[in-house]
Design an enzyme around this catalytic site. Structure first.
Site, PDB file in Angstrom:
ATOM      1  N   MET A 295      30.513  67.605  -1.880  1.00  0.00           N
ATOM      2  CA  MET A 295      29.853  66.234  -2.556  1.00  0.00           C
ATOM      3  C   MET A 295      28.312  66.527  -3.621  1.00  0.00           C
ATOM      4  SD  MET A 295      32.027  64.365  -1.603  1.00  0.00           S
ATOM      5  CE  MET A 295      31.264  62.833  -1.945  1.00  0.00           C
ATOM      6  N   ARG A 296      28.361  67.727  -4.182  1.00  0.00           N
ATOM      7  CA  ARG A 296      27.261  68.089  -5.051  1.00  0.00           C
ATOM      8  C   ARG A 296      27.692  68.426  -6.393  1.00  0.00           C
ATOM      9  NH1 ARG A 296      22.007  69.046  -3.941  1.00  0.00           N
ATOM     10  NH2 ARG A 296      21.778  70.748  -5.650  1.00  0.00           N
TER      11      ARG A 296
ATOM     12  N   GLU B  36      46.728  63.165  -1.070  1.00  0.00           N
ATOM     13  CA  GLU B  36      45.876  64.384  -1.615  1.00  0.00           C
ATOM     14  C   GLU B  36      46.094  65.616  -1.056  1.00  0.00           C
ATOM     15  OE1 GLU B  36      41.394  63.945  -0.961  1.00  0.00           O
ATOM     16  OE2 GLU B  36      41.761  61.712  -1.351  1.00  0.00           O
TER      17      GLU B  36
ATOM     18  N   THR C   1      35.052  70.984 -15.385  1.00  0.00           N
ATOM     19  CA  THR C   1      34.184  71.224 -16.567  1.00  0.00           C
ATOM     20  C   THR C   1      33.116  70.658 -16.411  1.00  0.00           C
ATOM     21  OG1 THR C   1      35.072  69.135 -17.632  1.00  0.00           O
ATOM     22  CG2 THR C   1      36.415  71.040 -18.112  1.00  0.00           C
TER      23      THR C   1
ATOM     24  N   ASN D 210      41.270  68.496   3.346  1.00  0.00           N
ATOM     25  CA  ASN D 210      41.959  69.146   2.082  1.00  0.00           C
ATOM     26  C   ASN D 210      42.045  70.608   2.358  1.00  0.00           C
ATOM     27  OD1 ASN D 210      42.947  67.110  -0.124  1.00  0.00           O
ATOM     28  ND2 ASN D 210      41.077  66.328   0.778  1.00  0.00           N
TER      29      ASN D 210
ATOM     30  N   HIS E 240      40.003  64.571  -6.442  1.00  0.00           N
ATOM     31  CA  HIS E 240      39.475  63.312  -6.497  1.00  0.00           C
ATOM     32  C   HIS E 240      40.227  62.172  -6.370  1.00  0.00           C
ATOM     33  CE1 HIS E 240      36.148  60.585  -8.304  1.00  0.00           C
ATOM     34  NE2 HIS E 240      37.244  59.961  -8.478  1.00  0.00           N
TER      35      HIS E 240
ATOM     36  N   ASP F 107      34.178  64.513 -13.231  1.00  0.00           N
ATOM     37  CA  ASP F 107      35.487  63.946 -13.008  1.00  0.00           C
ATOM     38  C   ASP F 107      36.257  63.993 -14.233  1.00  0.00           C
ATOM     39  OD1 ASP F 107      34.633  63.817 -10.279  1.00  0.00           O
ATOM     40  OD2 ASP F 107      33.784  61.723 -10.412  1.00  0.00           O
TER      41      ASP F 107
HETATM   42  C1  GRF Z   1      38.695  63.463  -0.134  1.00  0.00           C
HETATM   43  O1  GRF Z   1      39.022  62.148  -0.214  1.00  0.00           O
HETATM   44  C2  GRF Z   1      38.160  64.112  -1.402  1.00  0.00           C
HETATM   45  O2  GRF Z   1      39.291  63.444  -2.389  1.00  0.00           O
HETATM   46  C3  GRF Z   1      36.878  63.798  -1.751  1.00  0.00           C
HETATM   47  O3  GRF Z   1      36.320  63.766  -0.447  1.00  0.00           O
HETATM   48  C4  GRF Z   1      37.261  63.587   0.675  1.00  0.00           C
HETATM   49  C5  GRF Z   1      37.174  65.006   1.329  1.00  0.00           C
HETATM   50  O4  GRF Z   1      38.030  64.800   2.548  1.00  0.00           O
HETATM   51  N1  GRF Z   1      36.309  64.714  -2.627  1.00  0.00           N
HETATM   52  P1  GRF Z   1      38.008  66.139   3.222  1.00  0.00           P
HETATM   53  O5  GRF Z   1      36.798  66.856   3.535  1.00  0.00           O
HETATM   54  O6  GRF Z   1      39.024  67.016   2.479  1.00  0.00           O
HETATM   55  O7  GRF Z   1      38.865  65.932   4.741  1.00  0.00           O
END
Ligand code: GRF
Length: 217
Positions: free
Chosen positions: A89-90, A173, A140, A14, A108, A144
């Protein structure tokens, strides 16, 4: 031109979608810094390969707020105004969230408010939904659950596994996250009462349906 900060924990696809949109002129911004809390995150190398400064700040041995204060110090040093969570992821401390009011975005992998938290594709398959997708929302203190900026829906196929569904959602995404960042950078995002976001100059703000056909137009 505004400066973005991007927080990651993993592969950074992303993040790359946002960098692509900057490079091809869709997003009028620059990325001042990428931070990963995971030292070995693949996204760090991907950012550096594109000439973007990227650092690891390991969260181990720090309280959540200490870690977040270190992140904010680094972001402040680069004049970052908007923060994009891209697979970060935190959980963030309220200290950090309050430092950037309505200026932290997250992607998300579900159609919120369905399936918050982890293992969203597994949750979707278990629930038997026929449409799944992804959401860009403002962060916020409530997990999520911030104001929704844009969503994309994808079909769930009978033969889908967690992996095949994740791959289809990931394509979506990569399409909606740059779009949301672009709207923020163009100052087109308006906050209405009740946590509703409206995009100035756009008739729709949650409008993106991606079918498998779109992958190979
Ligand atoms: C994605 O699916 C995002 O929605 C989730 O974690 C994944 C991250 O993928 N929060 P990347 O690191 O952007 O490839």
């Amino acid at each position: 031109m505004k400066t973005l900060g991007i927080l990651i924990s993993g592969r950074g696809s992303n993040m790359e979608a946002i960098l692509d949109a900057i490079d091809d002129g869709r997003i009028p911004a620059r990325v001042g810094l990428v931070i990963s809390n995971v030292v070995a995150a693949r996204g760090l190398e991907r950012a550096r390969a594109r000439g973007v400064e990227a650092i690891a700040l390991d969260h181990h041995g720090h309280t959540r707020e200490e870690h977040d204060r270190r992140m904010r110090d680094e972001l402040d040093r680069r004049d970052v105004e908007i923060v994009c969570l891209a697979g970060y992821m935190r959980l963030l401390s309220s200290f950090f969230i309050e430092s950037y009011p309505n200026r932290i975005l997250n992607i998300h992998p579900s159609l919120l408010p369905s399936f918050p938290g982890l293992h969203t594709h597994r949750q979707a398959l278990a629930a038997g939904v026929k449409l799944h997708g992804c959401t860009v929302h403002v962060v916020t203190p409530s997990l999520d659950n911030g104001p929704i900026v844009i969503q994309a829906a994808v079909p769930v196929m009978a033969e889908d596994t967690e992996e095949s569904l994740a791959e289809r959602v990931l394509q979506a995404e990569h399409r909606i996250y740059p779009q949301a960042v672009q709207w923020f950078m163009e100052d087109r995002v308006e906050f209405l009462p009740g946590d509703v976001v409206r995009i100035r100059g756009s008739g729709v703000s949650t409008d993106c349906v991606v079918s498998p056909r779109d992958r190979n137009p």
